[in-house]
Design a protein around this motif. Sequence first.
Motif, PDB file in Angstrom:
ATOM      1  N   UNK A  83       0.824  -1.215   0.000  1.00  0.00           N
ATOM      2  CA  UNK A  83       0.000   0.000   0.000  1.00  0.00           C
ATOM      3  C   UNK A  83       0.855   1.260   0.000  1.00  0.00           C
ATOM      4  N   UNK A  84       2.044   1.208   0.602  1.00  0.00           N
ATOM      5  CA  UNK A  84       2.933   2.371   0.527  1.00  0.00           C
ATOM      6  C   UNK A  84       3.327   2.654  -0.918  1.00  0.00           C
ATOM      7  N   UNK A  85       3.647   1.607  -1.694  1.00  0.00           N
ATOM      8  CA  UNK A  85       3.992   1.798  -3.098  1.00  0.00           C
ATOM      9  C   UNK A  85       2.822   2.372  -3.885  1.00  0.00           C
ATOM     10  N   UNK A  86       1.643   1.815  -3.652  1.00  0.00           N
ATOM     11  CA  UNK A  86       0.461   2.272  -4.388  1.00  0.00           C
ATOM     12  C   UNK A  86       0.140   3.721  -4.044  1.00  0.00           C
ATOM     13  N   UNK A  87       0.250   4.071  -2.769  1.00  0.00           N
ATOM     14  CA  UNK A  87      -0.020   5.452  -2.361  1.00  0.00           C
ATOM     15  C   UNK A  87       0.967   6.414  -3.013  1.00  0.00           C
ATOM     16  N   UNK A  88       2.254   6.024  -3.023  1.00  0.00           N
ATOM     17  CA  UNK A  88       3.259   6.903  -3.621  1.00  0.00           C
ATOM     18  C   UNK A  88       3.019   7.066  -5.120  1.00  0.00           C
TER      19      UNK A  88
END
Length: 376
Positions: A83-88
Amino acid sequence: MSADNLARIVESGVSPWLDDLSRARLRSGSLAELVQAGHVLGVTTNPTIFDKAIADGEAYDEAVRALAAAGADTETAVRTLTTDDVREAADLFARLLPGPPHGDGRVSIEVDPRLAHDTDGTIAQARELWRIVDRPNVYIKIPATPEGLLAITEAIAEGISVNATLIFSVDTYRAVATAYVDGLERAVAAGVDLAPIASVASVFLSRIDAKVDPVLDEIGTPEAAELRGTAAIAGARASYAAFQEIFSSPRWTDLAAAGAHVQRPLWASTGVKDPTFADTRYVDELLAPDVVNTMPEKTLQAAIDHARLPEGSGPVDTVTPHVDLAQEQLAGLLRLGVPYEQLLAELTSEGVASFIASWENLLETVTTSLSNARTA
């Protein structure tokens, strides 16, 4: 040739998305470069992509060490890393594509594939992912199993944007579009604003030809040889005809007046598996308004370099003029005795199984990484 190819593809109504995301790609700026060049208008992910990204290289080492120090378990770590990758990535699109056409600038993240036959579990995780990523330009990917269809309707009714995935047949495409419309009608009844809600219906392509063509080869007749390599594109064209029908109906007109947006067909699995086929065939043969084509970078670069487009300029439609031919080709498969619907059902089951295997590999990879970080 040049990026003019892609400009013409976009002019034809097709949004090119990249079927890949990794922290290394985000950190290196390669995704930003593709977006800034106008080559990529969205990103899709799946468990296979995340497993490869986290297993390769050192881009996640620092984050894994922090998670290990915090005592995170494997499931929590996987959820955080993905989710950190997707948010970024979502923030990158919001920054580089201010005010994009509705439905672009999106990043997809998939629910745990082990929930593919669990409606309530899928709904719960769709809500969780929507809350954790907390970006309006994310899509939650839900597989188009019978249980997933119910979850799609519920998610849309709650205002959660959805990428309906693992669609192989025209019947399943119709069921997905209906689930979307059902969800929007429920949203209207509940007073949910339709304007922010978006959706795509991911129709898989190359896997179909890889499944059907060996059967045609075994039949071995001239008619079978002529139909080789036609099943995926014919099915996609027939699905597009269904899209035009569903999203021009009186039922849809009422929703559009309330602010709803069409659920765009998305061509997925566009990397060509048969080396005897042109490497851009799932791009060239499926140009039409209001569609998305999500491509591995190899296919994207091939389309930029040598997409087979008609001479001249202006938009191209390689779908609607060939719908009758598509129906004839699909009828021809049945006439030859190809167990077409059975093969497509097998592809759905195999797709779910493949994503589960990748998810379990991802869990194993992260478990090992956490263990190594704690003992380092």
